[in-house]
Design a protein around this motif. Sequence first.
Motif, mmCIF file in Angstrom:
data_model
loop_
_atom_site.group_PDB
_atom_site.id
_atom_site.type_symbol
_atom_site.label_atom_id
_atom_site.label_comp_id
_atom_site.label_asym_id
_atom_site.label_seq_id
_atom_site.Cartn_x
_atom_site.Cartn_y
_atom_site.Cartn_z
ATOM 1 N N VAL A 75 -6.245 16.953 1.832
ATOM 2 C CA VAL A 75 -4.764 17.282 1.757
ATOM 3 C C VAL A 75 -4.340 18.502 1.511
ATOM 4 O O VAL A 75 -5.198 19.303 0.772
ATOM 5 C CB VAL A 75 -3.949 16.127 0.912
ATOM 6 N N THR A 76 -3.321 18.872 2.075
ATOM 7 C CA THR A 76 -2.911 20.438 2.002
ATOM 8 C C THR A 76 -1.958 20.078 0.610
ATOM 9 O O THR A 76 -1.305 19.382 0.090
ATOM 10 C CB THR A 76 -1.788 20.830 3.097
ATOM 11 N N GLY A 77 -2.220 21.366 -0.373
ATOM 12 C CA GLY A 77 -1.464 21.295 -1.641
ATOM 13 C C GLY A 77 -2.087 22.461 -2.348
ATOM 14 O O GLY A 77 -3.149 23.348 -2.168
ATOM 15 N N VAL A 78 -1.214 22.968 -3.431
ATOM 16 C CA VAL A 78 -1.331 24.010 -4.351
ATOM 17 C C VAL A 78 -2.677 23.534 -5.341
ATOM 18 O O VAL A 78 -2.399 22.596 -5.952
ATOM 19 C CB VAL A 78 -0.415 24.378 -5.028
ATOM 20 N N ILE A 79 -3.495 24.481 -5.514
ATOM 21 C CA ILE A 79 -4.622 24.375 -6.469
ATOM 22 C C ILE A 79 -3.957 24.130 -8.011
ATOM 23 O O ILE A 79 -3.230 25.387 -8.217
ATOM 24 C CB ILE A 79 -5.813 25.258 -6.272
ATOM 25 N N ARG A 80 -4.066 23.380 -8.708
ATOM 26 C CA ARG A 80 -3.514 23.405 -10.046
ATOM 27 C C ARG A 80 -4.305 23.712 -10.952
ATOM 28 O O ARG A 80 -4.293 24.519 -11.999
ATOM 29 C CB ARG A 80 -2.995 21.942 -10.392
ATOM 30 N N ASP A 103 4.234 16.381 -3.663
ATOM 31 C CA ASP A 103 4.558 15.818 -2.343
ATOM 32 C C ASP A 103 3.880 14.252 -1.831
ATOM 33 O O ASP A 103 4.570 13.526 -1.365
ATOM 34 C CB ASP A 103 3.963 16.821 -1.272
ATOM 35 N N VAL A 104 2.498 14.163 -2.329
ATOM 36 C CA VAL A 104 1.871 13.098 -1.837
ATOM 37 C C VAL A 104 2.281 11.831 -2.670
ATOM 38 O O VAL A 104 2.527 10.618 -2.212
ATOM 39 C CB VAL A 104 0.510 13.287 -1.962
ATOM 40 N N VAL A 105 2.852 12.111 -3.922
ATOM 41 C CA VAL A 105 3.247 11.214 -4.876
ATOM 42 C C VAL A 105 4.429 10.619 -4.381
ATOM 43 O O VAL A 105 5.043 9.327 -4.256
ATOM 44 C CB VAL A 105 3.391 11.703 -6.427
ATOM 45 N N LYS A 161 3.285 -5.940 6.458
ATOM 46 C CA LYS A 161 1.750 -5.634 6.440
ATOM 47 C C LYS A 161 1.686 -4.080 6.854
ATOM 48 O O LYS A 161 0.876 -3.539 6.290
ATOM 49 C CB LYS A 161 1.102 -6.237 7.449
ATOM 50 N N ALA A 162 2.472 -3.677 7.806
ATOM 51 C CA ALA A 162 2.519 -2.379 8.189
ATOM 52 C C ALA A 162 2.885 -1.416 7.074
ATOM 53 O O ALA A 162 2.508 -0.234 6.860
ATOM 54 C CB ALA A 162 3.304 -2.111 9.156
ATOM 55 N N ALA A 163 4.026 -1.761 6.532
ATOM 56 C CA ALA A 163 4.458 -0.966 5.021
ATOM 57 C C ALA A 163 3.434 -0.940 4.156
ATOM 58 O O ALA A 163 3.247 0.081 3.475
ATOM 59 C CB ALA A 163 5.829 -1.489 4.624
ATOM 60 N N GLN A 164 2.787 -2.152 3.878
ATOM 61 C CA GLN A 164 1.751 -2.081 2.794
ATOM 62 C C GLN A 164 0.564 -1.172 3.279
ATOM 63 O O GLN A 164 -0.049 -0.671 2.182
ATOM 64 C CB GLN A 164 1.147 -3.584 2.789
ATOM 65 N N ALA A 165 0.322 -1.141 4.472
ATOM 66 C CA ALA A 165 -0.627 -0.069 5.044
ATOM 67 C C ALA A 165 -0.372 1.172 4.700
ATOM 68 O O ALA A 165 -1.197 2.027 4.392
ATOM 69 C CB ALA A 165 -1.118 -0.400 6.479
ATOM 70 N N ASP A 166 1.044 1.679 4.890
ATOM 71 C CA ASP A 166 1.454 2.878 4.587
ATOM 72 C C ASP A 166 1.244 3.151 3.005
ATOM 73 O O ASP A 166 0.902 4.381 2.435
ATOM 74 C CB ASP A 166 2.938 2.967 5.057
ATOM 75 N N VAL A 167 1.454 2.109 2.069
ATOM 76 C CA VAL A 167 1.342 2.421 0.730
ATOM 77 C C VAL A 167 -0.296 2.635 0.558
ATOM 78 O O VAL A 167 -0.219 3.482 -0.279
ATOM 79 C CB VAL A 167 1.740 1.029 -0.032
ATOM 80 N N ASP A 168 -1.229 1.876 0.996
ATOM 81 C CA ASP A 168 -2.444 1.955 0.858
ATOM 82 C C ASP A 168 -2.946 3.526 1.260
ATOM 83 O O ASP A 168 -3.757 4.171 0.521
ATOM 84 C CB ASP A 168 -3.453 1.118 1.371
ATOM 85 N N SER A 169 -2.396 3.940 2.304
ATOM 86 C CA SER A 169 -2.623 5.237 2.840
ATOM 87 C C SER A 169 -2.056 6.428 1.901
ATOM 88 O O SER A 169 -2.721 7.293 1.551
ATOM 89 C CB SER A 169 -2.024 5.652 4.379
ATOM 90 N N SER A 170 -0.895 6.104 1.451
ATOM 91 C CA SER A 170 -0.460 7.035 0.365
ATOM 92 C C SER A 170 -1.288 7.200 -0.691
ATOM 93 O O SER A 170 -1.505 8.319 -1.390
ATOM 94 C CB SER A 170 1.063 7.018 0.299
ATOM 95 N N VAL A 172 -4.268 6.695 -1.051
ATOM 96 C CA VAL A 172 -5.503 7.300 -0.897
ATOM 97 C C VAL A 172 -5.371 8.944 -0.957
ATOM 98 O O VAL A 172 -6.169 9.826 -1.525
ATOM 99 C CB VAL A 172 -6.156 6.844 0.627
ATOM 100 N N ARG A 173 -4.161 9.240 -0.250
ATOM 101 C CA ARG A 173 -3.815 10.619 -0.258
ATOM 102 C C ARG A 173 -3.450 11.349 -1.663
ATOM 103 O O ARG A 173 -3.854 12.384 -1.862
ATOM 104 C CB ARG A 173 -2.761 10.806 0.589
ATOM 105 N N VAL A 174 -2.855 10.272 -2.527
ATOM 106 C CA VAL A 174 -2.864 10.616 -3.957
ATOM 107 C C VAL A 174 -4.105 11.070 -4.346
ATOM 108 O O VAL A 174 -4.472 12.014 -5.353
ATOM 109 C CB VAL A 174 -2.059 9.791 -4.491
ATOM 110 N N GLY A 175 -4.994 10.058 -4.357
ATOM 111 C CA GLY A 175 -6.532 10.600 -4.841
ATOM 112 C C GLY A 175 -7.065 11.658 -4.277
ATOM 113 O O GLY A 175 -7.906 12.217 -4.818
#
Length: 380
Positions: A75-80, A103-105, A161-170, A172-175
């Motif tokens: 993911v794109t982000g600033v190095i902390r 952003d991803v949170v 179900k689609a919304a839940q998939a978006d939650v799971d994807s988000s 993952v991106r936080v991870g």
Amino acid sequence: MNKSLRMILGVVLFGAVVAGGFAWHPWAATAKPKTGGKPPPLVGITAARTLDLPVRFAAQGHIVPLNQVDVRPQVTGVIRTVNFREGDEVKPGQLLFELDASDVVAQLHRAEAQANQIRAQLDDATRDLNRTLQLVKSGFMSSAVVDTARSKAESLQAQFKAAQADVDSSRVRVGYTRIFAPIAGKTGAVVVHPGSLAQVGDAAPLVSIVQFDPIAVEFTLPERDLAAVRDAHAAGDTRVGIDLDGATRSGELSFIDNRVNAGNGTIGLKASFANADRHLWPGAYVRVALSAGTTRNAVVLPPQAVLEGPDGNFVFQVDADKRVVSQPVTLLRIQDHNAVVDGLRSGETVVVEGARNLRSGMTVAVDAAADNTADSGARQ
């Protein structure tokens, strides 16, 4: 002087000349130098012999890691934070980088809110459907109303179900904002620092991790050596050594490429070595010695006996009449001051010295001082 006297003197002189000619002829015949043909060329000979010869090949190789990973952001982000120093040894699962996750949170919270909203609508539609079913049973509503209520509930179920998939994807991106070491190894140069922007698709990785122990050496051999190496490897009879700073290290042949390089006629190989002391460094060049079993009854000659012509390698054989005949041979390898050849039988006599100016069919003289046939036979 009268005419008669001149005739008498002429006859006397002619007789003297003829007599002198007869007297000189035998002497001239004996004194005439001999002008016979050139003597046959002098050559040294030897006999082909057989040996049980260990199969050894030498090559130049370079050290390569068995495992290497270029660490890149997902993911794109600033190095902390950067949680190691370049050149450190890291373990699998060790935290390397943390990115700003704001952003991803936020995207995760938005996806969760959307899912919760659809879940509430779904719960309401489910209750309406149940009430409608009860009213239809009581006869207060027609069955067509049930179909409408059921369709609404099923539509909301799919949206949830689609919304839940978006939650799971988000999630993952936080991870992905926490980057861990995928393998154990030594880190290279770090190209980012806290505050740098890490972007997906950057050409340079954040850092490269190279496994040092075990490590490998890549090298190539000519295609003609493939059969011997392959058979010895299948029989578990291969050993690989490398020369490093005057010391020899032993390893195992771990890989034979699945095709011959058609461009240069070589086959790629790889051997693995223990490297706990980190003395073998990726990219360095080393001399490689590969042992591949033993060739039984290998026919060998001195290397200088094998010549090269337009049609390949050949030797000059010497027959009983001291005539030389060109015999094609296949030069398998040169090892331990011996040329290993195919195309001759043990005991056959060949020219080992003086062969450069010979032609097939010429008669030669054998130099007794350079006749090695007896010694060759004794060494068989």
